[in-house]
Design a protein around this motif. Structure first.
Motif, mmCIF file in Angstrom:
data_model
loop_
_atom_site.group_PDB
_atom_site.id
_atom_site.type_symbol
_atom_site.label_atom_id
_atom_site.label_comp_id
_atom_site.label_asym_id
_atom_site.label_seq_id
_atom_site.Cartn_x
_atom_site.Cartn_y
_atom_site.Cartn_z
ATOM 1 N N GLU A 149 0.825 -1.211 0.000
ATOM 2 C CA GLU A 149 0.000 0.000 0.000
ATOM 3 C C GLU A 149 0.864 1.268 0.000
ATOM 4 O O GLU A 149 0.696 2.153 0.845
ATOM 5 C CB GLU A 149 -0.948 -0.005 1.194
ATOM 6 N N ARG A 159 -1.001 10.528 -5.930
ATOM 7 C CA ARG A 159 -1.130 9.098 -6.254
ATOM 8 C C ARG A 159 -1.108 8.877 -7.750
ATOM 9 O O ARG A 159 -0.456 7.953 -8.246
ATOM 10 C CB ARG A 159 -2.421 8.519 -5.662
ATOM 11 N N THR A 181 -2.873 -3.618 -2.216
ATOM 12 C CA THR A 181 -3.614 -2.357 -2.234
ATOM 13 C C THR A 181 -5.084 -2.597 -1.907
ATOM 14 O O THR A 181 -5.593 -3.703 -2.079
ATOM 15 C CB THR A 181 -3.486 -1.672 -3.617
ATOM 16 N N ASP A 183 -7.093 -0.264 -3.360
ATOM 17 C CA ASP A 183 -7.604 0.615 -4.402
ATOM 18 C C ASP A 183 -7.759 -0.161 -5.712
ATOM 19 O O ASP A 183 -6.758 -0.528 -6.356
ATOM 20 C CB ASP A 183 -6.627 1.785 -4.564
ATOM 21 N N GLU A 186 -6.130 1.557 -8.723
ATOM 22 C CA GLU A 186 -4.680 1.403 -8.666
ATOM 23 C C GLU A 186 -4.264 0.019 -9.158
ATOM 24 O O GLU A 186 -3.299 -0.125 -9.930
ATOM 25 C CB GLU A 186 -4.220 1.620 -7.230
#
Length: 241
Positions: A149, A159, A181, A183, A186
């Motif tokens: 992360e 980011r 992660t 996300d 991402e």
């Protein structure tokens, strides 16, 4: 290509990790090839960071077969820079190579921070500190890069910038990479594969065979995003809302 050359850089078979009666990982098997980025998604507490720690060699009590390269590097959510050392000494800390300072400067140039080589960590922004941590990892030319992360504490704009930078650097250096992660965007942006872990097991392992940059508004990315969010427990009403 020989069988040895074709073998994955990371081979995990039947991994199990329990803390007393609580089983965190159960029968997890995963390969990561040289140059491949595997993004691991999952809700809190499902075993993502535990899996990363096992690959990093920090958990000798895990059961199963785990084959990883000796040359590994980790970037955490916190940069973990040593406050009593300036940026360049932080990057090459622990290295004994005669050319370590020159290698450190090249690594800082790659992340756009060569002009900060003599700066103290407390003068860096959050993004600059994390880029320093990335340079510290890549200067060692790891065969396996573990990203825990690493962008979680950064603002949205930073980011996005880091996603582009990391994507470019991984394509240049080509380590086997595990990105842990929360996300989904991402994971899709950076991953060659996305793995969803649930209840200690791998629930989804999907290749992301889409051109970069992967824009959220394209049909293919949107469909994959919806699928992954469903696997993470986001229902259709929330997706459509």
């Amino acid at each position: 290509m020989s069988a040895v050359e074709a073998a994955p850089a990371v081979q995990v078979r039947g991994l199990r990790r329990a803390y007393g009666e609580r089983v965190v990982l159960q029968d997890v098997s995963l390969d990561i090839r040289t140059g491949e980025v595997v993004a691991m998604l999952g809700r809190s507490g499902v075993g993502k960071s535990t899996f990363l720690r096992v690959l990093g060699g920090f958990d000798p009590d895990a059961e199963g077969q785990v084959v990883v390269p000796d040359n590994r590097a980790i970037v955490f959510q916190s940069p973990r820079l040593l406050p009593w050392l300036k940026v360049l000494p932080n990057v090459v800390f622990g290295m004994t190579d005669p050319d370590r300072r020159e290698r450190g400067r090249r690594a800082l140039a790659e992340v756009g921070l060569l002009d900060h080589a003599g700066a103290w960590p407390n003068t860096l922004s959050g993004g600059e500190a994390q880029r320093t941590a990335l340079a510290r990892a890549l200067v060692r030319e790891p065969d396996l890069l573990l990203l825990d992360e690493p962008f979680g504490a950064l603002d949205a704009l930073t980011r996005m910038t880091m996603h582009r930078l990391v994507g470019e650097l991984l394509r240049v250096h080509r380590p086997a990479t595990l990105l842990v992660t929360h996300d989904v965007d991402e994971a899709i942006a950076l991953g060659d594969r996305v793995v969803v872990i649930d209840s200690g097991r791998i629930a989804v392992d999907v290749s992301v065979d889409l051109p970069r940059p992967r824009r959220r508004e394209t049909a293919e990315v949107a469909a994959l995003r919806r699928r992954l969010l469903r696997e993470l427990g986001v229902d259709d009403a929330e997706l459509d809302g």
